[in-house]
Design an enzyme around this catalytic site. Structure first.
Site, PDB file in Angstrom:
ATOM      1  N   ASP A 227     -32.992  10.131  12.250  1.00 44.24           N
ATOM      2  CA  ASP A 227     -32.739   8.724  11.633  1.00 44.24           C
ATOM      3  C   ASP A 227     -33.656   8.789  10.395  1.00 44.24           C
ATOM      4  O   ASP A 227     -33.562   9.451   9.306  1.00 44.24           O
ATOM      5  CB  ASP A 227     -33.500   7.767  12.690  1.00 44.24           C
ATOM      6  CG  ASP A 227     -32.351   7.750  13.921  1.00 44.24           C
ATOM      7  OD1 ASP A 227     -31.342   8.075  13.929  1.00 44.24           O
ATOM      8  OD2 ASP A 227     -33.038   7.355  14.817  1.00 44.24           O
TER       9      ASP A 227
ATOM     10  N   ASP B 119     -59.979  27.198   3.413  1.00 42.72           N
ATOM     11  CA  ASP B 119     -61.088  26.467   3.419  1.00 42.72           C
ATOM     12  C   ASP B 119     -61.177  25.160   4.552  1.00 42.72           C
ATOM     13  O   ASP B 119     -61.771  24.508   4.752  1.00 42.72           O
ATOM     14  CB  ASP B 119     -61.551  25.752   2.242  1.00 42.72           C
ATOM     15  CG  ASP B 119     -62.171  26.527   1.374  1.00 42.72           C
ATOM     16  OD1 ASP B 119     -62.442  27.672   1.481  1.00 42.72           O
ATOM     17  OD2 ASP B 119     -62.311  25.991   0.070  1.00 42.72           O
TER      18      ASP B 119
ATOM     19  N   HIS C 116     -42.693  35.426  12.887  1.00 43.61           N
ATOM     20  CA  HIS C 116     -41.958  35.186  11.972  1.00 43.61           C
ATOM     21  C   HIS C 116     -42.672  33.913  11.122  1.00 43.61           C
ATOM     22  O   HIS C 116     -42.302  33.079  10.309  1.00 43.61           O
ATOM     23  CB  HIS C 116     -40.686  34.673  12.474  1.00 43.61           C
ATOM     24  CG  HIS C 116     -39.510  34.313  11.363  1.00 43.61           C
ATOM     25  ND1 HIS C 116     -39.020  33.125  11.454  1.00 43.61           N
ATOM     26  CD2 HIS C 116     -38.724  35.139  10.785  1.00 43.61           C
ATOM     27  CE1 HIS C 116     -38.036  33.199  10.594  1.00 43.61           C
ATOM     28  NE2 HIS C 116     -37.943  34.182  10.153  1.00 43.61           N
TER      29      HIS C 116
ATOM     30  N   HIS D 150     -32.302  28.600   3.033  1.00 47.04           N
ATOM     31  CA  HIS D 150     -33.179  29.187   3.667  1.00 47.04           C
ATOM     32  C   HIS D 150     -33.893  28.177   4.588  1.00 47.04           C
ATOM     33  O   HIS D 150     -34.713  28.397   5.541  1.00 47.04           O
ATOM     34  CB  HIS D 150     -33.871  30.132   3.184  1.00 47.04           C
ATOM     35  CG  HIS D 150     -34.745  31.191   3.994  1.00 47.04           C
ATOM     36  ND1 HIS D 150     -36.108  30.987   4.169  1.00 47.04           N
ATOM     37  CD2 HIS D 150     -34.202  32.047   4.751  1.00 47.04           C
ATOM     38  CE1 HIS D 150     -36.427  32.009   5.100  1.00 47.04           C
ATOM     39  NE2 HIS D 150     -35.458  32.784   5.320  1.00 47.04           N
TER      40      HIS D 150
ATOM     41  N   LYS E  54     -35.516  25.309   7.272  1.00 44.75           N
ATOM     42  CA  LYS E  54     -35.368  25.136   8.786  1.00 44.75           C
ATOM     43  C   LYS E  54     -35.828  23.941   9.047  1.00 44.75           C
ATOM     44  O   LYS E  54     -36.920  23.623   9.329  1.00 44.75           O
ATOM     45  CB  LYS E  54     -36.058  26.130   9.445  1.00 44.75           C
ATOM     46  CG  LYS E  54     -35.809  27.776   9.126  1.00 44.75           C
ATOM     47  CD  LYS E  54     -36.710  28.428   8.174  1.00 44.75           C
ATOM     48  CE  LYS E  54     -36.628  29.820   7.955  1.00 44.75           C
ATOM     49  NZ  LYS E  54     -35.457  30.406   7.968  1.00 44.75           N
TER      50      LYS E  54
ATOM     51  N   LYS F 261     -45.162  31.289   8.738  1.00 39.10           N
ATOM     52  CA  LYS F 261     -45.329  31.395   7.395  1.00 39.10           C
ATOM     53  C   LYS F 261     -46.678  30.156   7.398  1.00 39.10           C
ATOM     54  O   LYS F 261     -46.145  29.084   7.273  1.00 39.10           O
ATOM     55  CB  LYS F 261     -44.352  30.918   6.531  1.00 39.10           C
ATOM     56  CG  LYS F 261     -43.200  32.068   6.430  1.00 39.10           C
ATOM     57  CD  LYS F 261     -41.993  31.714   7.435  1.00 39.10           C
ATOM     58  CE  LYS F 261     -40.985  32.727   7.245  1.00 39.10           C
ATOM     59  NZ  LYS F 261     -40.084  32.837   8.265  1.00 39.10           N
TER      60      LYS F 261
END
Length: 493
Positions: free
Chosen positions: A418, A238, A231, A411, A413, A233
């Site tokens: 604080d 480089d 899952h 979407h 996450k 991403k």
């Protein structure tokens, strides 16, 4: 015709159903004595197998089985020792003022760093600069710019890849760089990135681009399953620029699909030594998934970064999955909640917490911490969505405040604690991200980044509706039934 249909029903009752019950009995014994799932998950599976035998049989066949897990990930674990010596060195320096950039980080957060070093080999880097993206158009503009300027290598790892406008644009840019002699590798998930046909990849492969898919999907003949998805991403250009967050590669992530537009997500672009942690993660995943030559830990992939006064952001890149003994993603969330003194702001499209997360949020709220959870106002996965509502309802009684995002689909996450620390990555607040998926988050111990993310959260509140106990109580009985049924089977989701 009626007689034939009746005969088929009789045959099913006499032969097929008993066989399914017998197989379900074997599955149940496997769940209890071999897999040793958590008591909650075990109970849910036993109910599904015996109360809904046909549905339970199908669910377990495609979702539940995990008794080959150790064998499946043995090869992967052999690579995960790469950081041990560096971690041991950093552990000695953490509290000895050998890392001057950590003078702004409290000892409590240093303890969190130490925990993640121990449980996840998550090295601490302090020379990072970060750019935050909450709009897919901005994120992909920056990613495409970095790709087109690549000189040595491009490593992309995405759960979802779609054959649409942005998918074709990304692969056109990758193909152009491959033709120019740049080493280009794309690692997709065997389920999420399985949509594009062979013709989609043909120009890229002809140009010398490399392609691999992580773990076969539920359609695979030998191992049909939808668990153990990659899952993550991640993009590394480089070895100097890295991207990490919640955006996949598809037009919906750029608000081009009306049903979900506008799309609200969060990702970061990183420059600094944290990119090396993302690079290591990519190499480990590629070497597990690829059937070609393995990537060696060559200096070309770890060029380092120039020291800069503008790059002072401490960060850890934390990865979790079914190949880790503990749950470092969940543990990082728990630790962040426990360190809060003023506020905990969470954004997630899927909220199916286990008891430890529920207890941590409840105790924080009861302690006077401003705990807020933001989730979508419309579902893309109905069972997960309604199960999340049921958990939210339970937390409201403790003083947690919850909101539905009404301006499109959220979407992101994230968690911001604080104005001290924040996490941005691929991991949702659900049991799938904690136990079944391979995830990676960037945890940033920085006042400025936390302030920016907190301000973006407050702006999002302007397009939200608060979920109050009165609002939940007024829901139709059919919705409440959906919540109850979804929660009952949420350990399977």
């Amino acid at each position: 015709m009626i007689i034939i249909f009746a005969d088929l029903i009789e045959f099913a009752n006499d032969f097929i159903v008993p066989i399914i019950y017998f197989i379900n009995m074997l599955f149940a014994l496997t769940v209890v004595f071999i897999e040793r799932k958590s008591p909650t998950a075990t109970t849910a599976w036993l109910m599904a197998l015996f109360l809904l035998p046909v549905i339970g049989f199908i669910l377990y066949l495609f979702v539940g089985q995990s008794f080959h897990r150790d064998r499946m990930f043995r090869v992967k674990k052999e690579y995960d020792e790469a950081m041990t010596n560096l971690i041991e060195s950093q552990k000695k320096d953490l509290f000895s003022h050998q890392i001057p950039q950590l003078h702004t980080v409290s000892d409590a957060y240093k303890r969190m760093m130490l925990m993640l070093m121990e449980s996840n080999r998550a090295i601490v880097t302090t020379d990072n600069a970060v750019r935050i993206f909450t709009d897919g158009n901005d994120k992909f503009a920056a990613l495409l710019e970095a790709i087109r300027k690549a000189e040595d290598h491009i490593h992309l790892e995405y759960y979802i890849l779609k054959d649409d406008e942005i998918g074709r644009e990304v692969f056109s840019a990758l193909t152009e760089r491959a033709k120019a002699g740049v080493t280009v590798r794309f690692l997709g998930d065997g389920l999420g990135a399985a949509g594009p046909k062979r013709s989609f990849f043909a120009p890229y492969l002809e140009a010398g681009g490399e392609l691999a898919f992580f773990f076969p999907s539920l359609l695979h003949i030998r191992h049909p399953r939808i668990n153990y998805r990659n899952h993550r991403k991640i993009a590394v250009i480089d070895g100097k620029i890295g991207f990490i967050g919640g955006f996949n590669i598809g037009d919906d992530y750029l608000s081009r699909v009306p049903e979900w537009a506008p799309w609200r997500d969060t990702a970061v672009m990183v420059e600094g030594h944290a990119v090396s942690s993302m690079q290591i993660r990519f190499i480990l995943d590629w070497n597990y998934a690829s059937k070609g030559e393995l990537i060696e830990f060559s200096p070309r992939y770890f060029p380092g970064s120039n020291d800069s006064a503008e790059r002072l952001l401490p960060m850890q890149v934390v990865s979790g999955g079914p190949d880790t003994y503990w749950n470092p993603i969940k543990e990082s969330y728990l630790k962040l909640i426990s360190l809060a003194t003023e506020s905990v702001y969470i954004q997630t499209p899927y909220f199916i917490p286990d008891e430890s997360i529920m207890d941590a949020l409840r105790m924080a709220a009861l302690s006077g911490i401003d705990v807020r959870i933001m989730m979508p106002s419309k579902p893309d996965h109905f069972f997960v969505y309604w199960a999340g509502y049921s958990y939210i309802a339970q937390l409201l009684d403790a003083g947690v405040r919850a909101y539905t995002y009404d301006h499109g689909f959220i979407h992101a996450k994230t968690i911001v604690v604080d104005e001290a620390a924040a996490s941005v990555g691929s991991a949702n607040w659900d049991v799938r991200s904690f136990r079944l998926n391979f995830e990676t988050n960037a945890i940033m111990y920085d006042h400025q980044i936390a302030m920016v993310l907190k301000e973006k959260y407050r702006l999002d509140l302007d397009v939200c509706t608060e979920l109050t106990p009165e609002r939940l109580a007024a829901l139709p009985w059919m919705i409440k039934l959906k919540q109850s049924v979804s929660r009952l089977f949420s350990p399977l989701l």
